[in-house]
Write a protein that holds these residues in place. Sequence first.
Motif, PDB file in Angstrom:
ATOM      1  N   HIS A  96       1.288  -1.047   0.419  1.00 63.74           N
ATOM      2  CA  HIS A  96      -0.162  -0.256   0.258  1.00 63.74           C
ATOM      3  C   HIS A  96       0.849   0.602  -0.054  1.00 63.74           C
ATOM      4  CE1 HIS A  96      -3.546  -2.145   0.689  1.00 63.74           C
ATOM      5  NE2 HIS A  96      -2.902  -3.118   0.817  1.00 63.74           N
ATOM      6  N   GLU A 100      -1.572   2.131   6.448  1.00 63.11           N
ATOM      7  CA  GLU A 100      -3.217   1.588   6.323  1.00 63.11           C
ATOM      8  C   GLU A 100      -3.837   1.603   7.956  1.00 63.11           C
ATOM      9  OE1 GLU A 100      -2.370  -2.415   4.940  1.00 63.11           O
ATOM     10  OE2 GLU A 100      -0.071  -1.748   4.772  1.00 63.11           O
ATOM     11  N   GLU A 103      -4.747  -3.100   8.316  1.00 63.85           N
ATOM     12  CA  GLU A 103      -3.901  -4.319   7.495  1.00 63.85           C
ATOM     13  C   GLU A 103      -4.303  -5.001   6.611  1.00 63.85           C
ATOM     14  OE1 GLU A 103       0.169  -7.088   8.402  1.00 63.85           O
ATOM     15  OE2 GLU A 103      -0.819  -6.506   9.491  1.00 63.85           O
ATOM     16  N   GLY A 104      -4.115  -4.320   5.233  1.00 65.76           N
ATOM     17  CA  GLY A 104      -4.386  -4.600   4.318  1.00 65.76           C
ATOM     18  C   GLY A 104      -5.421  -4.443   3.762  1.00 65.76           C
ATOM     19  N   GLN A 105      -6.205  -3.290   3.982  1.00 67.65           N
ATOM     20  CA  GLN A 105      -7.086  -2.661   3.139  1.00 67.65           C
ATOM     21  C   GLN A 105      -6.755  -1.203   2.874  1.00 67.65           C
ATOM     22  OE1 GLN A 105     -10.193  -1.361   6.625  1.00 67.65           O
ATOM     23  NE2 GLN A 105     -10.918  -3.737   7.056  1.00 67.65           N
TER      24      GLN A 105
END
Length: 462
Positions: A96, A100, A103-105
């Motif tokens: 990213h 964030e 995490e991961g979004q």
Amino acid sequence: KALWNVTRPLIFSNTFNFSVVIYNVSLPPEVLPFFTIVNFTKPVVIQSQQSLAAFLLKFHPNQTQIHFNTVLTLSTNASTFAIPITVYNGLMKVIHHRPEKFEGQLDFGTLGVGESRSMIFTIRNDNPVDIVVARFETNMSWASVEILGIEKGNGTTLTCKHNQSEINTDPLYIKPYHYAVFNVSIVAPEEEGAYVADIWMFTQFQDLFIPIIFRAAKGSLHAIPDKFVFDKVYPGRVPYKVLQIHSTFDDYMEVTMVSFQPADPRFYFTPQNSNTVLLQPHKHSIVGKIYFDAKKDCRDDCYVGLPTFSPAGHQWLLGMSLDKDVADTDQYLFTKLQQKWNRLENLQQNTANVTIELDTNQVWGFLFSAQAHLHWPTLVKKSKIKYPLTQIGNLSVSDFIVENPGDESVLIQVLPLSLYPNPHTILDLMSQSLSQDLTDYVETDDTNTFVLYDLEPVGQKS
């Protein structure tokens, strides 16, 4: 994907003119939990010009996130052989480009209803094989994803602009140790509320889901001005513009970050104060100042300026004594600086463009632009001094103003051309830029026709 065990026979061909005896096979101790050597009965004899499966190598991973290189050591009567083994998981690394929250979004924060916003992210293939992306898409009509380009390396941003129409996406191949940069765009629905979606990517090794979240609310942000333009800048002059943001949201917002894309050290931001900068609802708020410092890119090797501590600057200082070689020195220094400027113009690097990205604790990725135009500066506003009709024996006086438009002190030497050694060298050098002002004959010898008075005594008399 699920874990699975893999067993492969290791077949060896003996091209020597004698029999090869394999009397030991070993692996480094750190990889023994993942491998087992099966059906190896020592010694194994391979006759000349013969091939056979000497043993089996069983791979039994205990987790999916395994990625390493190792060697299998084969001890024989001919030599010791090291057989490389590569273990990879086939998974893509998602990178990213912004902090964030979870995490991961891909979290877009708060958007005004109907507002458009985009965000980029990178997919990196650290595997030794091609990753085949069968398709990539989003599962919501208000979101879309497109690929911007693919490059080699372990980077995260593209080094140049790519022609997207030339990228084959059916399917998309990401070569080993390459990375692909994607852009996801959303248009906030007209109804307020929280929204969630996914980006789907399907490969031969992985089904990847990247969550997208944001909140739609009535309101928007506006930069004042909507585009920052820095005109006539050069190394040695650092202009700034005051950044104001008008918010039509109902809540106070805290400014958390102001960044520049692509990263350009010449542009930088200073906040209005060292404390928290707040955007007030339905008002203009001063956020800080945007600066452009051309010297941050070229340091002490710019197309303008000769630092006196540098070899070139010291050489110019010596020339103030007007020794016989000063014209050659000035010609060399001027030509060198002029070539640097011409190169910037030819490469179209005399204009700098960036996108400014402002984040708050609620609205992220608010974008506006800035542009800077470099130029070749001058210390005088008029290039021609015109005297009235003057009778022989009389004196006419005309003044001219030398002005330093920059932020650093400038050391200058002003003298009539008749006092300059070898003045024709300078005339030839300036002939192009002064072609409209120069006549066929230029006085270079008579030291009494044009006289430069010292301004301090003149000022004292008056």
